[in-house]
Design an enzyme around this catalytic site. Structure first.
Site, PDB file in Angstrom:
ATOM      1  N   CYS A 104       0.833  -1.200   0.000  1.00 55.30           N
ATOM      2  CA  CYS A 104       0.000   0.000   0.000  1.00 55.30           C
ATOM      3  C   CYS A 104       0.873   1.258   0.000  1.00 55.30           C
ATOM      4  CB  CYS A 104      -0.900   0.009   1.220  1.00 55.30           C
ATOM      5  SG  CYS A 104      -1.738  -1.560   1.520  1.00 55.30           S
ATOM      6  N   ARG A 106       3.035   0.850  -6.702  1.00 51.20           N
ATOM      7  CA  ARG A 106       3.071  -0.156  -5.647  1.00 51.20           C
ATOM      8  C   ARG A 106       1.912  -1.145  -5.757  1.00 51.20           C
ATOM      9  NH1 ARG A 106       6.491   1.201  -1.509  1.00 51.20           N
ATOM     10  NH2 ARG A 106       5.307   0.047   0.037  1.00 51.20           N
ATOM     11  N   TRP A 145      -4.039  -2.209  -0.759  1.00 45.90           N
ATOM     12  CA  TRP A 145      -4.098  -3.539  -1.367  1.00 45.90           C
ATOM     13  C   TRP A 145      -4.707  -4.447  -0.308  1.00 45.90           C
ATOM     14  CZ3 TRP A 145      -2.880  -5.263  -6.248  1.00 45.90           C
ATOM     15  CH2 TRP A 145      -2.858  -6.644  -6.430  1.00 45.90           C
ATOM     16  N   GLU A 205      14.794 -22.447  -9.912  1.00 45.33           N
ATOM     17  CA  GLU A 205      14.499 -21.011  -9.975  1.00 45.33           C
ATOM     18  C   GLU A 205      15.778 -20.181  -9.981  1.00 45.33           C
ATOM     19  OE1 GLU A 205      12.442 -17.332  -9.986  1.00 45.33           O
ATOM     20  OE2 GLU A 205      11.980 -19.369 -10.676  1.00 45.33           O
ATOM     21  N   GLU A 212      18.080 -15.838 -17.285  1.00 46.99           N
ATOM     22  CA  GLU A 212      17.253 -14.735 -17.772  1.00 46.99           C
ATOM     23  C   GLU A 212      18.017 -13.427 -17.875  1.00 46.99           C
ATOM     24  OE1 GLU A 212      12.665 -15.443 -16.406  1.00 46.99           O
ATOM     25  OE2 GLU A 212      14.101 -15.043 -14.810  1.00 46.99           O
TER      26      GLU A 212
END
Length: 617
Positions: free
Chosen positions: A2, A27, A81, A490, A497
């Site tokens: 938030c 955000r 949020w 990951e 990447e």
């Protein structure tokens, strides 16, 4: 994720608040609101949706006549949020007490809000929202005795959690009081006016003079100056700093790239992801997620998880957690393969589609196929209103906030955190964990934001010499076992990447079945070796690697001397339940990929050939 803004001074406050909230839109949020002190009352306007909806309400009939007629000069604003409580105008911030004399805006979570709320209800308070944040307004009002700073300090010392808030009182119209516990809060200094925000962009257009509030501190802002103090009331001298950021840097929060900023936002993101879901303490509450009738969860025959790339790796960790805790068989599949293999799936199955954007074409197709064949479908996504939320029977939102860097970091961490909460709720419904073990695991999940902060505080320095030594290598191998394997996958993906280095990841037990042929004395091998029931097996695999002369780099639990003896370099993560440690172990691997890519002079935010949202096959 938030956003908070506040202003006290002599200028009309409405447009200053709206401008500040606009600069914090990155955000992520689902509702917004402002409160301003206008003469003998506090005017508050809140709206569901984006800031356009708030502006429309402010300008519309009955929306903000008082704001327009009596320009106020003190106010607070917020973009929310949803964590505790559904997305609604009642749950949007700011929140107030019964007398409408104390208004607050809050980021983060108040972990003991249920106990505080009950005490306040017993004392006669009436609540108008489902949020934990409203508790703060009522608590400050109960403790208020003419000095807002004193009331905030008293309230702060009764709150538990991971939060920041700003309060104002109708009885002190030229005062704002802010308090920080881990979540960020920054002061903007002006001449005859002061600003406060959750991030520098919230006031950067007005002043570049800042003071950073530390965790455990409280600040009282008046037009003429600020007072910073401890929670015990001891004054603190804090020098001003001059921010020389341009607008682009401001959006990055002072970090050199969005990716680095987002890595450092992970503690707050996970706090938002688990907020509400862990509030009960002795179990997990998914009621606000409205997944569907929980009786279905207790009678499941099988769960199928589908995802692509990073989301696939998050699903793998979820598979281990669900099978370990809830004892439900889980099938994990790459979405692009699942949709074409004529899968056997039906009414007794639950299919979980994990997609950061909610628009990933292969994952959406896999979810639709499963639903057509009678399965119930749940989406795990970060994006409200996305196609995945419309195609699914229910949604678990990750609440990570906007992620601009193409390589997923905080969205992956939040996907894993949400899968942990889902696995624990499933275990609770099926009675597969003793109550004391369930409560212990919930407590460990609630520790995750604090542990992430600890990793971020140390890992960069531990990773730096590793990156210095190996950034020019043209091949890396990553290995792990059990729940450490998805972390290895990951970590390898992040390096591919953003650094474009050829990288492979394998189950460590497969080393003798081929990959060991790739090793020579120049090969860096990254081993995920956090505590687990198979750690002894991982150590054996590390010894195999060392025997071939490769450079062993280990991610291990702090204090494990055995791993340090078997590796050339070790990065530690805090002790936590072994099933939760993978969420911590991936952070040093994010930083390693980042530092190697930066040494190679590459654009980590926009790696070549990649897109943030994959909407085609």
């Amino acid at each position: 994720m938030c956003g908070i803004v506040g202003y006290v001074g002599s200028r009309p406050v409405r447009d200053l608040l709206l401008a500040g909230l606009t600069r914090l839109e990155y955000r992520g949020y689902d509702s917004a609101g402002i409160s301003v002190i206008a003469g003998e009352k506090i005017d508050a306007v809140r709206a569901v949706g984006n800031l356009g909806a708030l502006r429309e309400k402010l300008d519309g009939e009955g929306g903000s006549v008082a704001l327009a007629e009596r320009p106020a000069t003190t106010g607070i604003g917020h973009t929310r949020w949803a964590t505790h409580g559904r997305v609604s105008e009642e749950n949007a911030h700011p929140h107030s007490d019964d007398g409408d004399r104390i208004h607050v805006v809050v980021n983060g979570i108040v972990e003991n809000y249920m106990a505080l709320k009950q005490d306040l209800l017993d004392g006669g308070s009436v609540f108008s929202s489902e949020t934990d944040a409203e508790v703060i307004a009522h608590l400050i009002a109960e403790l208020y005795d003419g000095d807002l700073g004193d009331a905030v300090r008293a309230a702060y010392n009764r709150l538990e959690g991971h939060y920041a808030f700003v309060a104002m009182s109708l009885d002190e119209p030229d005062v704002l009081v802010g308090a920080r516990k881990e979540c960020p809060l920054i002061i903007g200094r002006g001449d005859g006016e002061q600003f406060i925000a959750s991030a520098v962009p919230g006031f950067l257009a007005e002043t570049r003079r800042v003071q950073y509030l530390e965790s455990g501190e409280i600040v009282v802002l008046r037009p003429g100056g600020v007072e910073i103090m401890t929670a015990a009331g001891e004054p603190i001298e804090r020098p001003e700093e001059l921010v020389d950021w341009d607008e682009a840097t401001a959006e990055k929060g002072g970090y050199e790239t969005f990716m680095l900023k987002e890595i450092h936002e992970q503690a707050d993101a996970v706090a938002d992801a688990i907020a509400g879901r862990t509030a009960r303490g002795d179990g997990i509450d998914l009621a606000e997620d409205n997944v569907f009738d929980e009786s279905l969860l207790s009678g499941l025959r099988r769960i199928v998880i589908v995802g692509c790339g990073t989301a696939y790796h998050a699903g793998l960790i979820g598979r281990y957690a669900i099978e370990e805790w809830a004892r439900v068989p889980v099938e994990m599949d790459i979405a692009s393969e699942y949709r074409y293999r004529n899968p056997v799936v039906g009414p007794d199955d639950l299919v979980i589609g994990i997609t950061q954007s909610g628009e990933t074409a292969d994952t959406l197709a896999a979810m639709r196929l499963a639903r057509e064949r009678g399965a119930r479908v749940v989406a795990v996504t970060n994006t409200m209103g996305s196609q995945a939320t419309r195609d699914a029977d229910g949604t678990l939102f990750t609440r990570a906030g906007l992620e601009i860097g193409v390589a997923a970091t905080k969205t992956f961490i939040c996907q894993v955190a949400v899968m942990y909460t889902f696995a624990l709720r499933l275990a609770e419904l099926r009675g597969e964990l003793p109550p004391e073990r369930l409560a212990e695991l919930v407590a460990e999940v609630k520790r995750l934001p604090h542990c992430i902060d600890a990793v971020l505080g140390r890992a960069a320095d531990q990773v730096r010499p590793i990156a210095d030594a190996h950034w020019q290598n043209d091949f890396f191998l990553y290995i792990g076992r059990h729940v450490g394997l998805p972390v290895a996958l990951e970590g390898a993906l992040k390096l591919k990447e953003i650094s474009y280095i050829a990288t492979d990841a394998y189950a460590a037990g497969e080393m003798k079945h081929g990959p060991i042929a790739l090793l020579d004395e120049s090969t860096p091998v990254v081993c995920v070796a956090t505590d687990s029931p198979v750690l002894d097996k991982v150590v054996s695999n590390m010894q195999e690697v060392r025997a071939r002369g490769a450079h062993v780099i280990a991610i291990a639990t702090e204090g494990n001397t055995t791993i340090a003896q078997q590796s050339e370099a070790t990065v530690g993560v805090p002790p936590l339940d072994w099933m939760l440690q993978p969420l911590l172990a991936v952070i040093p691997l994010q930083l390693l990929a980042y530092q190697i890519a930066r040494r190679r002079g590459l654009n980590v935010d926009q790696p070549r050939n990649l897109a943030k949202t994959v909407t085609v096959e």
